[in-house]
Enzyme design. Structure first.
Site, mmCIF file in Angstrom:
data_model
loop_
_atom_site.group_PDB
_atom_site.id
_atom_site.type_symbol
_atom_site.label_atom_id
_atom_site.label_comp_id
_atom_site.label_asym_id
_atom_site.label_seq_id
_atom_site.Cartn_x
_atom_site.Cartn_y
_atom_site.Cartn_z
ATOM 1 C CG ASP A 194 -1.868 -0.967 1.443
ATOM 2 O OD1 ASP A 194 -2.306 -1.105 0.164
ATOM 3 O OD2 ASP A 194 -2.387 -1.300 2.472
HETATM 4 P P1 ATP Z 1 -3.421 3.258 -0.094
HETATM 5 O O1 ATP Z 1 -2.297 4.032 -0.796
HETATM 6 O O2 ATP Z 1 -3.134 2.467 0.983
HETATM 7 O O3 ATP Z 1 -4.138 2.210 -1.223
HETATM 8 P P2 ATP Z 1 -5.057 5.250 -0.406
HETATM 9 O O4 ATP Z 1 -5.379 6.271 0.699
HETATM 10 O O5 ATP Z 1 -4.377 6.122 -1.458
HETATM 11 O O6 ATP Z 1 -4.561 4.098 0.310
HETATM 12 P P3 ATP Z 1 -7.611 4.756 -0.386
HETATM 13 O O7 ATP Z 1 -7.892 4.928 0.966
HETATM 14 O O8 ATP Z 1 -8.676 3.558 -1.271
HETATM 15 O O9 ATP Z 1 -6.443 4.577 -0.976
HETATM 16 O O10 ATP Z 1 -8.013 6.372 -1.132
HETATM 17 C C1 ATP Z 1 -8.587 6.354 -2.397
HETATM 18 C C2 ATP Z 1 -8.942 7.812 -2.804
HETATM 19 O O11 ATP Z 1 -10.305 8.093 -1.987
HETATM 20 C C3 ATP Z 1 -8.067 8.882 -2.226
HETATM 21 O O12 ATP Z 1 -7.145 9.216 -3.298
HETATM 22 C C4 ATP Z 1 -9.035 10.233 -2.023
HETATM 23 O O13 ATP Z 1 -9.174 10.889 -3.246
HETATM 24 C C5 ATP Z 1 -10.073 9.216 -1.491
HETATM 25 N N1 ATP Z 1 -10.293 9.300 -0.107
HETATM 26 C C6 ATP Z 1 -9.411 8.633 0.758
HETATM 27 N N2 ATP Z 1 -9.758 8.979 1.992
HETATM 28 C C7 ATP Z 1 -10.829 9.651 1.990
HETATM 29 C C8 ATP Z 1 -12.028 9.881 3.195
HETATM 30 N N3 ATP Z 1 -11.510 9.743 4.366
HETATM 31 N N4 ATP Z 1 -12.910 10.717 2.571
HETATM 32 C C9 ATP Z 1 -13.257 11.020 1.392
HETATM 33 N N5 ATP Z 1 -12.336 10.668 0.541
HETATM 34 C C10 ATP Z 1 -11.298 9.863 0.822
#
Ligand code: ATP
Length: 916
Positions: free
Chosen positions: A341
């Protein structure tokens, strides 16, 4: 302990399960609790009164039975047979010693097992459950066993419910209650009171201890803890770990059985040969054959292998990598790909918003901590933002502030921190920098964030107005919005503009989060995903920085050198992912593939893409499972990290499933093979190194012990065939295998990692621990030592030395050879007496202990009687030492020659491109 709804919490009378019939506020009142939680004093008082929130440990087999079970072992059978034969022949001292060894060996096995269990339990306890509770108006994380009735617990997807709860808030909540109800479909949960009697499966406003939250978020008040929970009542024990045999242990088990079969055949042949052709007295022959059996079985090996494994597991735990499944120690060294991740593992997970992009203005934000200090200024003019003047910005910041589960807090020392996820925390800080408060806003309902759909939504009442706010991944919001907000009002959505702007910021490595909103009706039903499909007005995008962890950069380079390819799997935008990837050294900065593209691929095409690409963007947890399978199909040994509840299937499928200790949910941790307690990729690289070292040392130990056994066996066979004196008695063999071999093995167990450890390719997991090279080494060294000993015997025997003397000299020679060969074994390739020989202090400690042991067996009168030895004149120390030095040099020569013949071990090639 449960409390009856009709009585104050201190009553023990009449356990009634009817909490589900009460309204949430009634429940709180009857439990003398409130939404802001108990006070510290109340909690302490209730803990003393109701006890800890834990279930008694599962009943174990009684100690005497576990002790006796250790007698069920081939070695013990051989020992008992030897005891019978020596007894029948009237060699009572031998019988007593052999029986004592059998009992001691069983005892060692038993103690070793108990201590290994204890240390594994200790390590598991490091992962004990924690619960988020509201106490004195503040959210705190406490040990789950400190929960008391009346506590307000907050839950999110992937949490294991820590006690029986009556829900007081639930948003799109679903729970997996299979453990209690056997129902495989998750149950929908709400706060609504229920009329009449209901079974557990129908109590939709309760959450039960041991079940899992599979979606949504919740808050509930604890109504029963420990044994008073439904789980406690049915007394179902969970998570009891079974002892596991690692692949290496299984290989050794099979090998041991094979050797034993061979030895039995050989014994039958030798019996016929010596009895018929050599006319050897039966008693002497039987003793010789028993010596042979004992010589050939490496008695000390199983104990030393499990000691090395458990030392390795403990060292890893100290370095933040907790091994949940023992075989993982070995698999780590065979891992060829690791999919990680991004957020939190490769990056710091400390987000700060740097930029805000609106339809007709762009803003820069300063300040780089959670402190709400910093300015929002217009990108081109440098003008500070004004909430009254810049209406579009104000609308965006309102969404950022309200569509948000995090809280900003300042501790007495003045430091700012956030509770909840850093993404939301960064948005909260952004709003605070502009002075947005909305103190009177009331949350009506919400859809919590989930990486499967990548947004969160809330329904708020602001005075008389009701609004729905939505924040999430920009491209997801693009498809939900038909309009956008400008300073002049609402206009049609311009997709190209936003896509271009988003890509521009993403290329700087910024993580993008968009916001949208629309008016809502006051009497709206619970907020539903379908409510977001119409009328949403796009407000803008925030770009936030989550800097890479500096140590991850080095760790990735280390992995590459070690032949492990690192792939980044992220929910972020591809441009962001590529930019961060470039900073970290993953991928080429220009190629990435998205989850949407993966979805359209056949399994075959996916397998190709899984190997070709290093960056997987906009993925959802379901893609991880397909990726792991695809990589495994191409023969890769795959490590996969994960934190959310939906990652659990991918972690289970991976060869090494790696869960995060801080960010990770309990479900994910339970599915994982190992847990990184600091969520850090660098820890993973360390763990790979530790795993490789453990395997290396195991192999060294095996290649150290086995030739000694071969030498003893061969020596006896040669003596029987040649009709010479049987050079070792059964108990002398026991001495060597149980005392000296095991002592010396400890020297190797503590051997530091070889310098090229992380430059080698990953080990082929299908290769036997004793490969061709190993077989050669065992054969070569075993024969060498046997021949040297036999030559010595052949020289001594005709010169009229007493049998006891000859045996003592041979024993001393074999032990010295063992010691010399242990030094050889320090490194499998290079010269053994390198500078590091002094770095491994254990080596010298065991050498000292060995010296004491030998002095004891040679010079203590009672040891002489027991083991049939005689005091050895100093000259013979010299002779045997010379033999040892000779053997050491010959083995070093063999290593050197073999090293020249075999092509030099090249550092693992940079893993690039397809390698199928
Ligand atoms: P990883 O890299 O560990 O997969 P990530 O944070 O990139 O984690 P996700 O958590 O699936 O992956 O987030 C994907 C997208 O969703 C982010 O790029 C952001 O735009 C949106 N996002 C993340 N967290 C939130 C939140 N708490 N509320 C709203 N949107 C969010």
């Amino acid at each position: 302990m449960a409390i009856t709804p009709s009585s104050p919490p201190d009553s023990h009378a009449n356990l009634s399960p009817a909490w589900y019939q009460y309204r949430a506020d009634e429940t709180l009142a009857r439990l003398h609790s409130r939404e802001t939680g108990l006070t510290a004093l109340e909690a302490e008082d209730r803990l003393a009164r109701y006890g800890r929130n834990s279930l008694p440990a599962a009943p174990r087999k009684p100690a005497w039975l576990r002790f006796l079970l250790h007698f069920n072992d081939v070695l013990i059978y051989i020992l008992l047979a030897a005891a019978v034969v020596t007894g029948v022949m009237g060699h009572w001292v031998d019988t007593a010693v052999i029986l004592a060894v059998a009992v001691i060996n069983t005892l060692i096995g038993y103690l070793q097992e108990s201590s290994a269990e204890r240390s594994l339990q200790g390590i598991r306890a490091m992962l004990s459950s924690r619960a988020r509770v509201m106490r004195q108006g503040r959210v705190q994380a406490i040990e789950a066993d400190e929960l008391v009735p009346g506590d307000i617990v907050q839950l999110r997807p992937g949490d294991k419910v820590p006690a029986d709860l009556r829900l007081i808030a639930a948003h799109n909540l679903r729970a997996d209650e299979a453990i209690l109800t056997g129902e495989s479909i998750t149950a929908e949960k709400t706060c609504t009171p229920i009329q009449g009697e209901r079974g557990i499966g129908d109590r939709s406003n309760m959450l039960f201890s041991g079940t899992m939250v599979s979606a949504g978020s919740a808050a509930g008040v604890v109504v029963a803890t420990g044994q008073a929970t439904e789980l406690g009542r049915i007394n179902q024990m969970m998570g009891e770990a079974k002892a596991q045999r690692t692949p290496l242990l299984q290989q050794m088990d099979r090998l041991g059985k094979g050797i034993l079969g061979l030895i039995l055949l050989m014994m039958a042949f030798l019996f016929l040969f010596a009895f018929i052709l050599r006319d050897m007295p039966l008693g002497e022959l039987l003793l010789a054959l028993i010596s042979l059996a004992m010589a050939s079985v490496p008695e000390g090996l199983p104990a030393i292998i499990s000691i090395i494994l458990s030392l390795g597991v403990q060292a890893m735990a100290r370095n933040h990598a907790i091994i949940r499944k023992l075989p993982t120690v070995e698999t780590l060294g065979a891992m060829t790909v690791v999919c990680s991740d991004k957020t939190g593992t490769l990056t710091r997970n400390e987000m700060t918003v740097n930029a805000v992009i609106l339809a007709d203005s762009q803003w820069r934000v300063s300040g780089d901590s959670y402190a709400p200090q910093g300015e929002i200024v217009h990108e081109t003019s440098g003008r500070p933002a004004s909430l009254t003047q810049d209406t579009a910005l104000s609308a965006f910041l309102t969404a950022a502030h309200l569509c948000n589960d995090s809280q900003l807090a300042q501790d007495p020392a003045g430091d700012w921190s956030i509770t909840g996820g850093p993404t939301e925390g960064a948005m909260k800080v952004l709003a605070a920098k502009a002075g947005v408060t909305h103190a009177t806003a009331r949350l009506v309902d919400k859809i919590p964030f989930d990486s499967a759909y990548k947004y969160m939504a809330t329904h708020h009442q602001l005075g008389d107005e009701h609004r729905i706010f939505l924040t999430g991944a920009p491209d997801v919001l693009f498809s939900l919005c038909e309009c956008q907000l400008t300073d002049a009002g609402v206009v049609p959505f311009e997709r190209e503009f936003w896509a271009r702007e988003m890509a521009r910021y993403a290329r700087q490595g910024l993580r993008m989060l968009a916001a949208a909103s629309k008016p809502a009706t006051p009497d709206a039903a619970p907020l539903d995903h379908a409510d977001l499909h119409q009328g949403m007005v796009f407000l803008g995008i925030a770009g936030m920085m989550d800097p890479p962890r500096p140590e991850a950069v080095d760790a990735i380079a280390t992995c590459r050198q070690a032949g492990i390819r690192v792939k980044m799997i992220t929910g972020d935008h591809p441009e962001t992912a590529m930019a961060i990837g470039a900073m970290l050294g993953i991928g080429d900065g220009t190629t990435a593939i998205t989850g949407a593209e993966l979805e359209t691929m056949s399994d075959e095409a996916l397998a190709g893409a899984a190997q070709r690409y290093d960056i997987f963007a906009r993925t959802s947890p379901a893609h991880k499972l397909r990726l792991v399978r695809a990589l495994q199909q191409r023969g890769e040994v795959v490590g996969m990290t994960g934190d959310g509840v939906n990652d659990a299937p991918a972690l289970k499928q991976a060869d090494v499933g790696i869960a995060m200790g801080i960010k990770g949910t309990e479900v994910t941790q339970e599915a994982a093979d190992m847990v990184l307690t600091d969520d850090n990729f660098a820890t993973l690289a360390q763990a790979v190194k530790a795993g490789r070292r453990v395997y290396d040392n195991l192999r060294k130990t095996i290649l150290f012990i086995m030739p000694t056994n071969l030498a003893q066996g061969l020596l006896i066979v040669i003596a029987i065939l040649a009709g010479a004196l049987i050079p070792l008695t059964p108990i002398q063999i026991l001495w060597m295998n149980m005392a000296t071999s095991v002592t010396l093995s400890f020297g190797l167990a503590f051997e530091p990692a070889e310098p090229d450890l992380m430059q080698r390719r990953p080990r082929d997991p299908r290769r036997h621990v004793i490969d061709l090279h190993g077989i050669w080494r065992i054969g070569f060294v075993g024969t060498l030592i046997a021949c040297a000993a036999f030559l010595l015997e052949a020289w001594l025997q005709p010169r009229g030395y007493a049998p006891e003397f000859i045996r003592t000299v041979l024993l001393q020679m074999l032990v010295t050879a063992q010691w010399a060969y242990m030094l050889n074994c320090r490194t499998l390739q290079g010269f053994a007496l390198n500078r590091k020989v002094f770095a491994n202090r254990a080596l010298w400690v065991v050498s000292g202990i060995l010296l004491l042991l030998q002095l004891a067996i040679l010079y203590l009168p009672f040891m002489n009687t027991l083991f049939g030895t005689v005091p050895l004149p100093p000259t013979w120390w010299g002779v045997t030492l010379l033999a040892g030095v000779g053997i050491f040099l010959i083995v070093e020569l063999e290593k050197w020659l073999l090293g020249r013949i075999k092509k030099p071990v090249s550092p693992a090639a940079e893993p690039t491109g397809d390698r199928s």
